[in-house]
Write an enzyme that holds these catalytic residues in place. Structure first.
Site, PDB file in Angstrom:
ATOM      1  N   ALA A 115       0.837  -1.213   0.000  1.00 21.18           N
ATOM      2  CA  ALA A 115       0.000   0.000   0.000  1.00 21.18           C
ATOM      3  C   ALA A 115       0.864   1.251   0.000  1.00 21.18           C
ATOM      4  CB  ALA A 115      -0.939  -0.010   1.207  1.00 21.18           C
ATOM      5  N   ASP A 116       1.940   1.244   0.782  1.00 18.25           N
ATOM      6  CA  ASP A 116       2.866   2.373   0.794  1.00 18.25           C
ATOM      7  C   ASP A 116       3.521   2.558  -0.577  1.00 18.25           C
ATOM      8  OD1 ASP A 116       2.493   3.140   3.414  1.00 18.25           O
ATOM      9  OD2 ASP A 116       4.209   2.034   4.183  1.00 18.25           O
ATOM     10  N   ILE A 117       4.034   1.462  -1.136  1.00 12.25           N
ATOM     11  CA  ILE A 117       4.785   1.538  -2.386  1.00 12.25           C
ATOM     12  C   ILE A 117       3.884   1.944  -3.542  1.00 12.25           C
ATOM     13  CG2 ILE A 117       6.047   0.147  -4.085  1.00 12.25           C
ATOM     14  CD1 ILE A 117       7.125  -1.456  -1.627  1.00 12.25           C
ATOM     15  N   GLY A 164       2.921   5.541  -3.279  1.00  9.84           N
ATOM     16  CA  GLY A 164       4.010   6.409  -3.708  1.00  9.84           C
ATOM     17  C   GLY A 164       4.163   6.431  -5.214  1.00  9.84           C
ATOM     18  N   MET A 178      -3.867   6.441  -0.209  1.00  8.95           N
ATOM     19  CA  MET A 178      -3.356   5.079  -0.340  1.00  8.95           C
ATOM     20  C   MET A 178      -4.503   4.064  -0.411  1.00  8.95           C
ATOM     21  SD  MET A 178      -0.307   5.635   2.400  1.00  8.95           S
ATOM     22  CE  MET A 178      -0.244   3.912   2.884  1.00  8.95           C
TER      23      MET A 178
END
Length: 653
Positions: free
Chosen positions: A481-483, A486, A512
């Site tokens: 989710a972070d990647i 981003g 996100m």
């Protein structure tokens, strides 16, 4: 953003289709079939599935070729599937429970990642063509995209260790897991002693006061007993009640939302009402994901002051974003990932860190007092330490922002505004600023006070429901989710910088959860993929072919490399530490950078290759620069926003 750009998308690979959808979302005109390719500015293709050599050789178009592996890879030319790349790259081995085998990630993670990086690289190439008249080819590989997502696992490999699967736990924090409730599952994530104290008081389970759980290290050591006790509490509650209770005490938590129930998730329904109604009425099909936007753009401020044109253009083979100035405020993964790629593309990136530096600098393992994790995520940046509780440091930030082209941050929504940096204020000081805010649930949210971690977003965005191990939902091992959040922000920013429109300031909002839902709906619309893992002497193999009982029995007695060669469509499931002995990984993905003292660091190349204006990874930042403050002025009443300034550390995600 990309209005006026004509795109031809050719081929059946998911990454090609998704890349085309992203470019269309940014304003480009996209066709999927054409008799005459001359009319197109950009062609997106996959040469391991379809023919692309003539287009790439012509020099008439920006040609983006998305393949499974690079042309120098020993496995080049084979249209490997997403799951096969998951296995060969080490991604699959990071997902699943410690007591079980590796689990296939339930979304086409490498295809989606390749689409996002390809779209960003295409936008960068469009900018170069517009400003410098250079037309070039781009190569993107699923394998490089997969290995670039391993930033939380490669540090252990660099230190000579193998990182074990942790299921839904965190290797360094506890309690942090998925727990059964009376009517489902809930993710609960604590990261501080204060959060643990509040959770323990709320749970009212006497055994949690035991000395085994008094410190973080003790809780991690006794995590099995701890999780069992936590579940005796959560099992008595409805999921919604438990979630609200955690939100009230400031502990990150959220339900594991089934993909079929995503339309009823309050934040999704609020932000994507039309998609929610359509899912409720008609279910999920191959086009449903297109109703969910992974970013939103609007004017930076209501007062649109005249903006001076950018004049810092570059010539020749300088990076696509040469001359662009970026301010990054954030920690851990999302904003740092954006800043890392903007810097690789040639931008001048200034990273603002708190006094003492970002927390992730000190994570183990590393060298010279800096973690490998921090180094992997922060290459080629200038770093400055600012204490935003102090007006002098806020004034320094204002000075930086006045001459910036981009501001990217992943603070809690409203955190910068509390410090005096509202959209109106930013627009007044820099009318052409591109301001990108990345958050867990978005600016307009059903959860304005709920903290968000990658694990919680995976749970609430449908990703965990699609990824199962022994029938139980499990998070994607990489911080997906972070990647992916981003990557979506990176594409939106570069697409805005590629625009030929006026230089008016732009606000980009990136949630996100929106990105996770987009990915989950795409996967659900395609249906389940075929395949299974088989146990071997030294690990596992992944196969998408037919398997007999004799095959299973033979695998158990053989090393995975031998077993894979004897089963149709089988590949070994690589461990992350084994990649450091893989010649293809060493040649295609791994690189070396130096810090200011001359020390060498292992870093990752970017997963996209622009032929004439390449993106490059060169350096690891040293300790952040300290801004010298002027002597304190005579005491006076604080400015209004100072009453909120102490919250800034809590707002840094």
């Amino acid at each position: 953003m990309l209005e006026g750009v004509r795109v031809l998308a050719c081929g059946e690979r998911d990454a090609v289709k998704l890349c085309a959808a992203l470019l269309e979302r940014a304003g480009a005109t996209v066709d999927f079939a054409a008799a005459n390719s001359v009319d197109y500015d950009v062609i997106v293709v996959s040469s391991d599935v379809d023919h692309a050599a003539d287009w790439k050789a012509s020099g008439a178009h920006i040609v983006c070729d998305i393949t499974a592996t690079g042309p120098q890879d020993s496995r080049a030319g084979t249209p490997w599937s997403d799951a096969q790349i998951q296995a060969m790259s080490g991604l699959m081995d990071t997902t699943g429970f410690a007591h079980g085998g590796p689990a296939r990630i339930g979304i086409a993670l490498t295809e989606i990642s390749a689409a996002l990086y390809a779209a960003a690289a295409i936008a960068a190439a469009v900018r170069v063509k517009r400003l410098r008249g250079i037309v070039q080819n781009i190569d993107v590989t699923l394998m490089a995209c997969a290995t670039s997502a391993l930033t939380t696992f490669l540090p252990a490999a660099f230190a000579g260790r193998s990182a074990a699967r942790v299921g839904n736990r965190h290797p360094a924090c506890a309690p942090w897991n998925a727990y059964r409730t009376r009517d489902g599952w809930i993710l609960i994530c604590t990261s501080t002693e204060e959060q643990w104290r509040k959770l323990r008081q709320e749970a009212r389970v006497p055994a949690l006061d035991d000395a085994r759980f008094a410190t973080l290290s003790n809780r991690v050591t006794h995590v099995d007993e701890l999780d069992a006790l936590i579940e005796t509490w959560t099992a008595t509650l409805a999921t919604d009640d438990c979630t609200r209770m955690c939100e009230r005490i400031g502990v990150a938590a959220g339900p594991i939302v089934g993909i079929a129930d995503l339309h009823d998730e309050p934040n999704f329904r609020m932000r994507h009402a039309r998609a929610a109604r359509d899912i409720e009425a008609n279910g999920i099909d191959a086009k449903t994901y297109r109703q969910v936007s992974i970013f939103e753009t609007s004017a930076l401020s209501e007062t649109r002051a005249a903006a001076k044109p950018r004049t810092r253009n570059s010539e020749g083979n300088a990076g696509p974003l040469a001359g662009v100035r970026v301010i990054e405020i954030g920690q851990y993964t999302t904003a740092p990932l954006v800043g890392k790629h903007l810097a690789a593309l040639g931008a001048q990136v200034v990273k603002i860190e708190p006094p003492g530096g970002e927390v992730a600098r000190s994570w183990k393992p590393g060298q010279g007092g800096t973690s490998y994790f921090f180094a992997l995520n922060n290459t080629d940046k200038r770093t400055i330490a600012l204490d935003l509780k102090h007006e002098a440091d806020r004034a320094h930030l204002r000075t930086l922002l006045k001459d910036a082209d981009v501001l990217v941050e992943n603070l809690r929504p409203g955190a910068l505004a509390k410090l005096g940096f509202t959209r109106e204020t930013l627009g007044a000081m820099n009318p052409r600023l591109v301001y990108c805010s990345i958050s867990g649930f978005g600016i307009a949210s059903a959860y304005p006070s709920r903290p968000a971690f990658d694990t919680v977003i995976q749970a609430m965005g449908g990703l965990m429901d699609l990824t199962k191990s022994d029938g139980a939902p499990v998070k994607i091992g990489a911080s997906a989710a972070d990647i992916l959040g981003g990557q979506a922000a990176l594409f939106a920013i570069v697409a805005r910088l590629a625009s030929s429109a006026d230089e008016a300031g732009t606000f980009i909002e990136n949630s996100m959860q929106d990105v996770a839902a987009w990915c989950a709906l795409f996967a659900a619309g395609k249906g389940a993929s075929r395949g299974q893992t088989l146990a071997c002497l030294d690990g596992h193999v992944w196969t998408e072919g037919d398997v007999t009982d004799a095959d299973r029995a033979r695998c158990i007695t053989q090393p995975k490399a031998v077993a894979a060669s004897g089963i149709a469509q089988a590949v070994p499931v690589m461990r992350v530490d084994e990649l450091l002995e893989d010649s293809d990984f060493l040649a295609d993905a791994l690189s070396a950078a130096r810090d200011a003292s001359g020390a060498f660091w292992p870093v990752l190349k970017v997963p996209y290759r622009l032929a004439k204006t390449p993106a490059c990874v060169r350096a690891v930042p040293g300790a952040p620069e300290i801004v010298r403050r002027a002597p304190p002025a005579p005491a006076r009443a604080p400015v209004p926003e100072d009453r909120h300034a102490a919250e800034i550390r809590d707002d840094m995600r």
